[in-house]
Design a protein around this motif. Structure first.
Motif, mmCIF file in Angstrom:
data_model
loop_
_atom_site.group_PDB
_atom_site.id
_atom_site.type_symbol
_atom_site.label_atom_id
_atom_site.label_comp_id
_atom_site.label_asym_id
_atom_site.label_seq_id
_atom_site.Cartn_x
_atom_site.Cartn_y
_atom_site.Cartn_z
ATOM 1 N N ALA A 3 3.739 15.284 0.792
ATOM 2 C CA ALA A 3 4.303 14.376 1.792
ATOM 3 C C ALA A 3 3.571 13.042 1.746
ATOM 4 N N VAL A 4 4.330 11.942 1.732
ATOM 5 C CA VAL A 4 3.743 10.600 1.760
ATOM 6 C C VAL A 4 4.227 9.882 3.016
ATOM 7 N N ASN A 5 3.358 9.049 3.580
ATOM 8 C CA ASN A 5 3.705 8.278 4.774
ATOM 9 C C ASN A 5 4.405 6.982 4.375
ATOM 10 N N ILE A 6 5.522 6.727 5.024
ATOM 11 C CA ILE A 6 6.284 5.502 4.783
ATOM 12 C C ILE A 6 6.245 4.662 6.055
ATOM 13 N N SER A 7 5.827 3.400 5.934
ATOM 14 C CA SER A 7 5.743 2.515 7.097
ATOM 15 C C SER A 7 7.120 1.976 7.466
ATOM 16 N N SER A 8 7.224 1.426 8.666
ATOM 17 C CA SER A 8 8.500 0.846 9.107
ATOM 18 C C SER A 8 8.881 -0.344 8.240
ATOM 19 N N LEU A 40 0.842 -1.212 0.000
ATOM 20 C CA LEU A 40 0.000 0.000 0.000
ATOM 21 C C LEU A 40 0.873 1.257 0.000
ATOM 22 N N GLY A 41 1.954 1.222 0.779
ATOM 23 C CA GLY A 41 2.862 2.368 0.824
ATOM 24 C C GLY A 41 3.461 2.676 -0.535
ATOM 25 N N GLU A 42 3.829 1.638 -1.267
ATOM 26 C CA GLU A 42 4.384 1.834 -2.610
ATOM 27 C C GLU A 42 3.335 2.396 -3.570
ATOM 28 N N ILE A 43 2.084 1.969 -3.390
ATOM 29 C CA ILE A 43 0.996 2.493 -4.224
ATOM 30 C C ILE A 43 0.814 3.990 -3.965
ATOM 31 N N VAL A 44 0.849 4.390 -2.686
ATOM 32 C CA VAL A 44 0.706 5.809 -2.330
ATOM 33 C C VAL A 44 1.804 6.634 -2.988
ATOM 34 N N LEU A 45 3.039 6.164 -2.871
ATOM 35 C CA LEU A 45 4.177 6.890 -3.448
ATOM 36 C C LEU A 45 4.028 7.024 -4.963
ATOM 37 N N ILE A 65 8.843 15.871 -3.254
ATOM 38 C CA ILE A 65 8.359 14.724 -2.471
ATOM 39 C C ILE A 65 8.978 14.794 -1.080
ATOM 40 N N GLN A 66 8.123 14.653 -0.083
ATOM 41 C CA GLN A 66 8.587 14.584 1.298
ATOM 42 C C GLN A 66 8.148 13.242 1.894
ATOM 43 N N ILE A 67 8.899 12.785 2.858
ATOM 44 C CA ILE A 67 8.596 11.498 3.497
ATOM 45 C C ILE A 67 8.265 11.723 4.965
ATOM 46 N N GLU A 68 7.169 11.096 5.413
ATOM 47 C CA GLU A 68 6.780 11.161 6.824
ATOM 48 C C GLU A 68 6.865 9.759 7.416
ATOM 49 N N ILE A 69 7.540 9.657 8.570
ATOM 50 C CA ILE A 69 7.649 8.381 9.273
ATOM 51 C C ILE A 69 7.276 8.596 10.735
ATOM 52 N N THR A 70 6.856 7.535 11.398
ATOM 53 C CA THR A 70 6.553 7.626 12.827
ATOM 54 C C THR A 70 7.821 7.397 13.642
ATOM 55 N N GLU A 71 7.758 7.752 14.913
ATOM 56 C CA GLU A 71 8.934 7.604 15.781
ATOM 57 C C GLU A 71 9.415 6.163 15.869
ATOM 58 N N SER A 72 8.477 5.222 15.896
ATOM 59 C CA SER A 72 8.850 3.814 16.077
ATOM 60 C C SER A 72 9.687 3.293 14.911
ATOM 61 N N THR A 73 9.583 3.943 13.742
ATOM 62 C CA THR A 73 10.291 3.459 12.550
ATOM 63 C C THR A 73 11.798 3.498 12.733
ATOM 64 N N PHE A 74 12.320 4.546 13.355
ATOM 65 C CA PHE A 74 13.767 4.716 13.383
ATOM 66 C C PHE A 74 14.413 4.206 14.671
ATOM 67 N N LEU A 75 13.617 3.692 15.608
ATOM 68 C CA LEU A 75 14.215 3.305 16.880
ATOM 69 C C LEU A 75 14.807 1.907 16.865
ATOM 70 N N GLU A 76 14.401 1.049 15.921
ATOM 71 C CA GLU A 76 15.016 -0.267 15.793
ATOM 72 C C GLU A 76 16.159 -0.175 14.786
ATOM 73 N N ASP A 77 17.305 -0.743 15.159
ATOM 74 C CA ASP A 77 18.490 -0.719 14.293
ATOM 75 C C ASP A 77 18.802 0.708 13.863
ATOM 76 N N ILE A 78 19.009 1.571 14.858
ATOM 77 C CA ILE A 78 19.125 3.002 14.639
ATOM 78 C C ILE A 78 20.261 3.363 13.685
ATOM 79 N N ASN A 79 21.401 2.653 13.777
ATOM 80 C CA ASN A 79 22.549 2.999 12.927
ATOM 81 C C ASN A 79 22.254 2.748 11.451
ATOM 82 N N GLN A 80 21.580 1.622 11.166
ATOM 83 C CA GLN A 80 21.201 1.325 9.786
ATOM 84 C C GLN A 80 20.197 2.351 9.272
#
Length: 656
Positions: free
Chosen positions: A478-483, A452-457, A508-523
């Motif tokens: 702005a489009v929402n990108i899931s984790s 669905l995320g790819e369809i939105v983009l 194009i802008q990207i919107e992500i939630t906080e939880s997206t970047f908290l796992e494997d932060i360095n990657q």
């Protein structure tokens, strides 16, 4: 010629005699092996290795001539080989010397790795020697050393017989040792088995994490209550509780911390139930169960006054909404969504009552959670709709039955249109527009959220392409990108699509939630930087609702924060919401990034946010999300007035 014929006949006669002899040997050997297998199969009854080896020797001597045989076993303490038996005993020294000689030459080590007779090229005695490993499926048991009568090696069928015999002997040894071990440790093993059985029985009906009874125990208990209440006028009640937004704990802090938190939640449920029973003097048993995940069931065995149930659920929800759970030194508050079903009006069996409590709970979830509902007739349609959406969603993705609506973002101080957020709608061929709240959670459970995320983009890029083609002065979308989408291949996918549609990266802008970047932060930081380096801005959506670590925020190459609508909604009357909003704006300013407020609906909201220095506004005060056909008008006007959605209401109504 006649002589040749007689020669052929004699050859065939000899051949037939040999085959008869061989067949007779195989028959005798087979009988021997069967008899031997029977004896070794009951080796534990004899428990005497010497008898086993002597029996083996007697069978070997039926078919193979050995001058002497030695059986060497593995010492359990030092894993060395020692002679257990030599037959005849007078050859003991000869066998031992030969064994030591073959050990030193490495022949024994080689033989132990084989599963067949080995005939070393040299022997100390000058006599031919056979070595054969004594192994089972588990391990090496020992080695057989035999000195043959003459230089002739046994034929292949004799070697096979020898291998089978030694294999049976090895298993007999293991059987005896196992029997002795069991005999010696019988009491210990019996206690171990008994404890393991009790553990398995306990785990079958109790949740391992919290120690609470589980679904199996619940259904069994409720069915026993039904049997008891068959002729009585009683009302068991089920309360299904789901912890709101608990997934964020697992997503941000990890499953291990999530498990610890669930243990604390379970303990707090028990505390509240105990308190309720004391204060209300309720004359019925109240049981608590965990079904897995963040679902907890409360069962009232018999309640005469249903008003007690509403009071009880209010007590639980009030207690949770004011309870601060200490997790890693930080405090979190959890709310609950509860569904209630009552016997017999809502169902006369356990599964149906449970299903209807779940339906009532989902009704609460649809309205943002933190509340409770009693089951009402007609709510079953929710589950039916849910199943229908599941069955149609994959087809909808294949057929691209989706459209984007666009909600404008406005400069707080000038009312100038500065961008849009793309919001997906399902344009169902029969039902019309289906809102994301009705299918996005289902898509997440089905693992379809990335598609669905790819369809939105893709749709956003092609809409931008068409508006630019019309000569419009477009603004960023702005489009929402899931984790699930936020993987290392994301930058490449985005750039490929932008190149295909010839859209500049700044649109194009990207919107992500906080939880997206908290796992494997360095990657994730590497992915952020790749996207940033291409000229694409990234915003953190719903900021303030997750459990992010502010220490990481300055490391992330983000362009802005979006304040969640839950804080804006209470902005004018809730000091805590205003304080949080003020802090987020100050944080953004200190990091030199922009801040956007979502859910702005009143002029008072706008005034407060303007005074606090919020950069951009998004909400119904200016416009609802609009059909893409209405976007060109907004792009041409550029300035939006508060309540601007009214300007487009009539035109939107006329769209097909």
């Amino acid at each position: 010629m006649q002589t040749e014929i007689f020669t052929e006949i004699e050859f065939f006669r000899q051949r037939l005699n040999y085959l008869e002899m061989l067949n007779g040997w195989f028959f005798e050997a087979f009988e021997s092996l069967v008899e031997m297998g029977d004896i070794y199969g009951t080796a534990n009854e004899h428990r005497d290795l010497k008898k086993i080896f002597l029996k083996t020797k007697s069978y070997i001597e039926k078919f193979i001539n050995f001058r002497a045989m030695g059986f060497y076993l593995v010492n359990e303490h030092d894993a060395d080989l020692y002679q257990f038996l030599c037959e005849p005993a007078s050859f003991n020294e000869l066998i031992q010397d030969e064994f030591d000689y073959q050990i030193n030459r490495g022949e024994c080590a080689f033989a132990l790795r084989q599963n067949r007779p080995i005939f070393p090229s040299k022997s100390k005695s000058g006599l031919p020697v056979m070595l054969h490993s004594m192994t089972t499926q588990r391990r090496v048991r020992g080695i057989f050393v035999g000195i043959l009568e003459n230089e002739v090696k046994p034929e292949n069928h004799l070697s096979l017989y020898m291998s089978i015999l030694i294999h049976l002997t090895s298993n007999a040894i293991e059987g005896v040792e196992l029997y002795k071990f069991l005999e010696k440790n019988y009491e210990f093993l019996e206690n171990l088995l008994e404890n393991k059985t009790r553990e398995m029985e306990h785990n079958a009906v109790y949740d391992k994490l919290t120690g609470l009874p589980n679904r199996t125990a619940f259904l069994a208990h409720l069915n026993r209550i039904f049997d008891y209440l068959y002729h009585k006028n009683s009302n068991p009640v089920i309360i299904l509780n789901d912890v709101d937004n608990f997934k964020k704990i697992n997503d941000t802090l990890g499953n291990e911390i999530g498990d610890i938190t669930l243990q604390k939640i379970a303990a707090y449920f028990i505390e509240i139930i105990t308190k309720f029973q004391k204060e209300y003097v309720v004359k019925t048993n109240i049981s608590l169960y965990r079904f897995g995940g963040d679902e907890f069931i409360i069962l009232f065995e018999n309640i005469s006054n249903i008003d007690y149930i509403a009071d009880f659920v209010r007590l639980i929800q009030k207690s949770f909404s004011s309870k601060k759970f200490d997790i890693l030194g930080q405090y979190y508050i959890f709310t609950l969504s509860a569904g209630i079903s009552i016997y017999p009006s809502d169902g006369q069996n356990a599964e149906l009552l449970l299903k209807r409590a779940e339906i009532a709970m989902y009704e609460v979830k649809k309205n943002s959670g933190n509340g409770f509902h009693f089951y009402q007739p007609g709510m079953d349609n929710i589950i039916a709709e849910h199943l229908e959406i599941e069955s149609n969603l994959r087809i909808a993705i294949e057929r691209q039955e989706f459209i984007l609506y666009y909600q404008p973002k406005v400069n707080t101080f000038t009312n100038e249109l500065v961008g849009f957020e793309a919001l997906i709608r399902w344009n169902h061929p029969e039902k019309g527009l289906i809102m994301p709240l009705d299918f996005i959670p289902i898509a997440e459970k089905m693992g379809l959220i990335s598609q669905l995320g790819e369809i939105v983009l893709k749709i956003a890029c092609f809409d931008l392409y068409h508006w630019r083609k019309e000569g419009l002065d477009v603004v960023p979308v702005a489009v929402n990108i899931s984790s699930d989408q936020f993987k290392k291949e994301l930058p490449e996918k985005v750039m490929s699509l932008l190149q295909e549609t010839r859209i500049p990266t700044n649109l194009i802008q990207i919107e992500i939630t906080e939880s997206t970047f908290l796992e494997d932060i360095n990657q994730k930081i590497k992915i952020f930087e790749q996207i940033r380096d291409e000229g694409i801005k990234i915003y953190i959506d719903d900021f303030g609702t997750g459990f992010s670590s502010l220490s990481y925020l300055h490391k992330l190459p983000v362009s802005g924060l979006k304040i969640d609508r839950s804080f804006i909604k209470d902005l004018s009357f809730n000091p805590e919401s205003k304080l949080i909003t003020k802090s987020i704006i100050a944080l953004a300013q200190s990091l030199d990034i922009s801040v956007v407020a979502e859910g702005v609906e009143t002029a008072e909201h706008l005034d407060i946010l303007s005074n606090l220095g919020c950069d951009e506004i998004q909400g119904y005060l200016f416009s609802k999300p609009v059909h893409p056909d209405l976007v060109p008008d907004m792009l041409q006007k550029k300035l939006l007035n508060p309540k601007g959605e009214l300007l487009f209401k009539e035109k939107a109504h006329k769209l097909p």
